[in-house]
Design a protein around this motif. Structure first.
Motif, mmCIF file in Angstrom:
data_model
loop_
_atom_site.group_PDB
_atom_site.id
_atom_site.type_symbol
_atom_site.label_atom_id
_atom_site.label_comp_id
_atom_site.label_asym_id
_atom_site.label_seq_id
_atom_site.Cartn_x
_atom_site.Cartn_y
_atom_site.Cartn_z
ATOM 1 N N VAL A 174 -2.099 -53.576 -10.690
ATOM 2 C CA VAL A 174 -2.815 -53.731 -9.419
ATOM 3 C C VAL A 174 -1.915 -53.244 -8.298
ATOM 4 N N GLU A 175 -2.457 -52.362 -7.462
ATOM 5 C CA GLU A 175 -1.687 -51.815 -6.345
ATOM 6 C C GLU A 175 -2.523 -51.881 -5.070
ATOM 7 N N GLU A 176 -1.886 -52.312 -3.995
ATOM 8 C CA GLU A 176 -2.574 -52.413 -2.708
ATOM 9 C C GLU A 176 -2.484 -51.090 -1.958
ATOM 10 N N ARG A 177 -3.633 -50.614 -1.479
ATOM 11 C CA ARG A 177 -3.653 -49.379 -0.680
ATOM 12 C C ARG A 177 -4.772 -49.461 0.353
ATOM 13 N N LEU A 178 -4.724 -48.564 1.328
ATOM 14 C CA LEU A 178 -5.817 -48.432 2.280
ATOM 15 C C LEU A 178 -7.052 -47.893 1.574
ATOM 16 N N SER A 179 -8.230 -48.248 2.070
ATOM 17 C CA SER A 179 -9.474 -47.872 1.385
ATOM 18 C C SER A 179 -9.619 -46.366 1.223
ATOM 19 N N TYR A 180 -9.287 -45.598 2.287
ATOM 20 C CA TYR A 180 -9.469 -44.154 2.153
ATOM 21 C C TYR A 180 -8.480 -43.539 1.168
ATOM 22 N N ASP A 181 -7.275 -44.155 1.024
ATOM 23 C CA ASP A 181 -6.328 -43.694 0.008
ATOM 24 C C ASP A 181 -6.848 -43.994 -1.400
ATOM 25 N N ILE A 182 -7.540 -45.124 -1.542
ATOM 26 C CA ILE A 182 -8.101 -45.495 -2.842
ATOM 27 C C ILE A 182 -9.167 -44.497 -3.266
ATOM 28 N N VAL A 183 -10.031 -44.114 -2.338
ATOM 29 C CA VAL A 183 -11.077 -43.128 -2.638
ATOM 30 C C VAL A 183 -10.445 -41.828 -3.125
ATOM 31 N N GLN A 184 -9.397 -41.379 -2.420
ATOM 32 C CA GLN A 184 -8.748 -40.125 -2.804
ATOM 33 C C GLN A 184 -8.084 -40.230 -4.175
ATOM 34 N N ALA A 185 -7.413 -41.357 -4.429
ATOM 35 C CA ALA A 185 -6.728 -41.541 -5.712
ATOM 36 C C ALA A 185 -7.719 -41.562 -6.869
ATOM 37 N N LEU A 186 -8.855 -42.243 -6.698
ATOM 38 C CA LEU A 186 -9.869 -42.278 -7.746
ATOM 39 C C LEU A 186 -10.467 -40.889 -7.965
ATOM 40 N N THR A 187 -10.749 -40.192 -6.887
ATOM 41 C CA THR A 187 -11.309 -38.847 -6.989
ATOM 42 C C THR A 187 -10.356 -37.917 -7.728
ATOM 43 N N ASP A 188 -9.045 -38.101 -7.498
ATOM 44 C CA ASP A 188 -8.035 -37.260 -8.144
ATOM 45 C C ASP A 188 -7.681 -37.725 -9.551
ATOM 46 N N GLY A 189 -8.309 -38.818 -10.011
ATOM 47 C CA GLY A 189 -8.039 -39.309 -11.358
ATOM 48 C C GLY A 189 -6.744 -40.069 -11.493
ATOM 49 N N LEU A 190 -6.200 -40.603 -10.388
ATOM 50 C CA LEU A 190 -4.925 -41.312 -10.424
ATOM 51 C C LEU A 190 -5.084 -42.810 -10.638
ATOM 52 N N ASP A 200 -8.192 -45.981 -12.281
ATOM 53 C CA ASP A 200 -9.443 -46.186 -13.027
ATOM 54 C C ASP A 200 -10.514 -46.862 -12.173
ATOM 55 N N ILE A 201 -10.113 -47.890 -11.427
ATOM 56 C CA ILE A 201 -11.061 -48.702 -10.663
ATOM 57 C C ILE A 201 -10.454 -48.960 -9.286
ATOM 58 N N GLY A 202 -11.311 -49.031 -8.269
ATOM 59 C CA GLY A 202 -10.837 -49.349 -6.931
ATOM 60 C C GLY A 202 -11.745 -50.357 -6.258
ATOM 61 N N ILE A 203 -11.205 -51.047 -5.263
ATOM 62 C CA ILE A 203 -12.018 -51.920 -4.408
ATOM 63 C C ILE A 203 -11.754 -51.496 -2.974
ATOM 64 N N ILE A 204 -12.818 -51.074 -2.284
ATOM 65 C CA ILE A 204 -12.689 -50.521 -0.946
ATOM 66 C C ILE A 204 -13.641 -51.234 0.019
ATOM 67 N N ALA A 205 -13.401 -51.060 1.309
ATOM 68 C CA ALA A 205 -14.339 -51.521 2.328
ATOM 69 C C ALA A 205 -15.384 -50.431 2.553
ATOM 70 N N ASP A 206 -16.610 -50.847 2.853
ATOM 71 C CA ASP A 206 -17.670 -49.857 3.044
ATOM 72 C C ASP A 206 -17.572 -49.135 4.380
ATOM 73 N N THR A 207 -16.490 -49.377 5.119
ATOM 74 C CA THR A 207 -16.273 -48.667 6.375
ATOM 75 C C THR A 207 -15.721 -47.258 6.142
ATOM 76 N N VAL A 208 -15.375 -46.930 4.886
ATOM 77 C CA VAL A 208 -14.947 -45.567 4.559
ATOM 78 C C VAL A 208 -15.969 -44.946 3.615
ATOM 79 N N ALA A 209 -16.085 -43.633 3.653
ATOM 80 C CA ALA A 209 -17.022 -42.920 2.782
ATOM 81 C C ALA A 209 -16.485 -42.913 1.352
ATOM 82 N N SER A 210 -17.345 -43.229 0.395
ATOM 83 C CA SER A 210 -16.921 -43.290 -1.001
ATOM 84 C C SER A 210 -17.091 -41.957 -1.724
ATOM 85 N N GLY A 211 -17.636 -40.950 -1.035
ATOM 86 C CA GLY A 211 -17.775 -39.629 -1.634
ATOM 87 C C GLY A 211 -18.651 -39.640 -2.868
#
Length: 297
Positions: A126-142, A144-155
């Motif tokens: 488990v690693e803590e990150r900003l929501s927009y960083d989580i979206v980018q990491a998941l998109t890049d395959g870095l 498996d699962i993320g938890i984000i705030a809906d204030t950022v675009a999930s793409g």
């Protein structure tokens, strides 16, 4: 371009030792074989990789570039051996989970405890990150699962609802903010910025998020103290040392035992819904899908 792992390991050993002879010995290769491999790498690339002189060898600019990539590859191989070795010890799965501060400190501990009880052979990073960083990491395959705030675009990510996460201000009843607020239960974030803050220590995603919104208003937060938990923050707030912005779930819990007031913030960015997200649910291993199911329940 085809280099095998023996080539890369040899090149690392040669550069680190500054000698083809020493590098060959560390790689358990005959000198002639090592020299032939190095020449083959240079012929394949069409550029020299090593400066050869009386004192030994040094990498060229191309050699330094290869050295960087060789180290990355060998580190990944070591990591892979370690991960696979855990399977021999009974580990059946590994999940990389990224989340924001609220999820990590308020909502996930109970969920993860229940999941891991039923899945003793699964490890979770488990690693803590900003929501927009989580979206980018998941998109890049870095991850498996993320938890984000809906204030950022999930793409293009697939998302499921998780929890509501309202941010609130907390202050002692006698603090100037509480006095100025009177009977009001809602405040604008701008109303807080003249006061000293108490926040989370380290590179907290929540503190970065709050500080960014202060900067949008042309101000910087003044922190008197940074602590490791919402419990510690609320204790210092109770003492009158400053105010804080924390999740409402935490404020309501600590109000039961501490003399603090909480105020809902009227700014849109403070009214958040948390989402569990991944690239594609169906592509996750069964144990990772089980974790998603546990989170979104």
């Amino acid at each position: 371009m085809r280099f095998d792992l023996t080539d890369l390991q040899l090149f690392l050993h040669v550069v680190e030792s500054g000698s083809i002879t020493s590098g060959a010995g560390r790689s358990h290769l005959a000198l002639a074989s090592a020299s032939a491999r190095l020449r083959g790498m240079e012929d394949l690339l069409g550029v020299p990789l090593l400066f050869r002189n009386r004192r030994g060898v040094e990498p060229t600019d191309a050699g330094r570039t290869l050295l960087h990539h060789a180290r990355v590859v060998m580190q990944q191989m070591d990591r892979m051996r370690g991960d696979l070795g855990e399977y021999a010890q009974g580990l059946k799965g590994h999940v990389r989970l990224l989340c924001n501060t609220s999820a990590m400190m308020e909502f996930l501990p109970e969920v993860l405890a229940g999941y891991m009880k039923g899945h003793p052979h699964v490890n979770i990073d488990v690693e803590e990150r900003l929501s927009y960083d989580i979206v980018q990491a998941l998109t890049d395959g870095l991850a498996d699962i993320g938890i984000i705030a809906d204030t950022v675009a999930s793409g293009s990510l697939q998302t499921f609802p998780f929890r509501d996460d309202q941010l609130v201000a907390v202050a002692a009843p006698g603090h100037p903010l509480s006095v100025a607020a009177g009977s009001r239960r809602r405040l604008a974030f701008a109303d807080l910025l003249q006061y000293d803050f108490i926040g989370l220590a380290g590179d907290s995603a929540l503190q970065q998020h709050i500080a960014a919104h202060a900067l949008k208003l042309g101000q910087r937060l003044r922190y008197r103290l940074r602590l490791r938990s919402f419990d510690a923050i609320c204790r210092m707030v109770e003492s009158g040392a400053g105010i804080a912005v924390i999740p409402e779930a935490a404020a309501l819990r600590y109000k039961k035992t501490m003399a603090i007031r909480h105020f809902r913030l009227t700014d849109a960015w403070t009214q958040r819904h948390l989402l569990v997200c991944m690239r594609r649910y169906e592509d996750l291993p069964a144990y990772a899908r089980g974790l998603v199911d546990a989170i979104k329940t």
